[in-house]
Scaffold this motif. Structure first.
Motif, short mmCIF file in Angstrom:
data_model
loop_
_atom_site.label_atom_id
_atom_site.label_comp_id
_atom_site.label_asym_id
_atom_site.label_seq_id
_atom_site.Cartn_x
_atom_site.Cartn_y
_atom_site.Cartn_z
N ASN A 1 -4.70 1.68 -2.27
CA ASN A 1 -5.48 2.28 -1.19
C ASN A 1 -5.55 1.43 0.06
OD1 ASN A 1 -6.05 4.70 -2.31
ND2 ASN A 1 -7.99 4.08 -3.17
N LYS B 1 -3.49 10.66 -1.61
CA LYS B 1 -4.75 10.41 -2.31
C LYS B 1 -4.53 9.92 -3.73
CE LYS B 1 -7.27 13.78 0.38
NZ LYS B 1 -7.99 15.04 0.39
N LYS B 2 -3.37 10.21 -4.31
CA LYS B 2 -3.09 9.84 -5.69
C LYS B 2 -2.59 8.41 -5.84
CE LYS B 2 -1.97 14.59 -6.82
NZ LYS B 2 -0.95 15.52 -7.31
N ILE B 3 -2.32 7.74 -4.73
CA ILE B 3 -1.74 6.39 -4.78
C ILE B 3 -2.84 5.37 -5.04
CG2 ILE B 3 -0.55 4.64 -3.43
CD1 ILE B 3 0.99 6.81 -2.10
N GLU B 4 -2.54 4.38 -5.87
CA GLU B 4 -3.52 3.35 -6.23
C GLU B 4 -3.63 2.24 -5.20
OE1 GLU B 4 -2.43 1.93 -10.06
OE2 GLU B 4 -2.52 3.92 -10.96
N LYS C 1 -0.12 15.21 1.02
CA LYS C 1 -0.91 15.66 -0.13
C LYS C 1 -0.84 14.70 -1.32
CE LYS C 1 2.74 18.83 -1.64
NZ LYS C 1 3.04 20.22 -1.93
N TYR C 2 0.15 13.80 -1.34
CA TYR C 2 0.26 12.83 -2.43
C TYR C 2 -0.37 11.48 -2.11
CZ TYR C 2 3.64 16.23 -4.11
OH TYR C 2 4.24 17.38 -4.53
#
Length: 123
Positions: free
Chosen positions: A92, A87-90, A84-85
């Protein structure tokens, strides 16, 4: 032991390129082969060959472009991430995660909806 081998191979690749060499000899392991497959997909290395040298397997790597790698997990400090975390990572495109399936990029982890141990990021 596996993580130490991977980190050792990454450091060998970086040091070889920084010293002006486009060729590197790495330690053989199955997970190192997965790592080199990912690096070929990212177009960081041209190719690699497995050689038998003094009854030990070594990997002969031809480096293509500059390598900027940031290590996240170390043998003494392991970092994990849940699905769930992700998607928040830069990072990519270049984040490499060790999962129960093997080494995967962050995009593959998002498709499969799994998390794992963060190894390093290719910048």
């Amino acid at each position: 032991m596996v993580m130490i081998t991977l980190i050792n191979n990454i450091i060998r690749l970086i040091n070889s390129y920084n010293s002006g060499k486009n060729i590197c000899i790495c330690i053989y392991s199955k997970i190192s082969m997965l790592l080199l497959g990912i690096l070929i997909e990212k177009k960081i290395i041209k190719s690699f060959f497995v050689l038998l040298f003094k009854n030990k397997k070594k990997i002969f790597v031809i480096i293509k472009t500059i390598i900027l790698i940031k290590l996240f997990s170390k043998p003494s400090n392991k970092r994990y991430i849940k699905n769930k975390y992700l998607k928040k990572i830069e990072f990519n495109n270049g984040l490499i995660i060790s999962t129960n399936i093997g080494l995967l990029t962050i995009r593959e982890c998002l498709k499969l909806k799994i998390g794992g141990k963060i190894f390093f990021s290719i910048i």
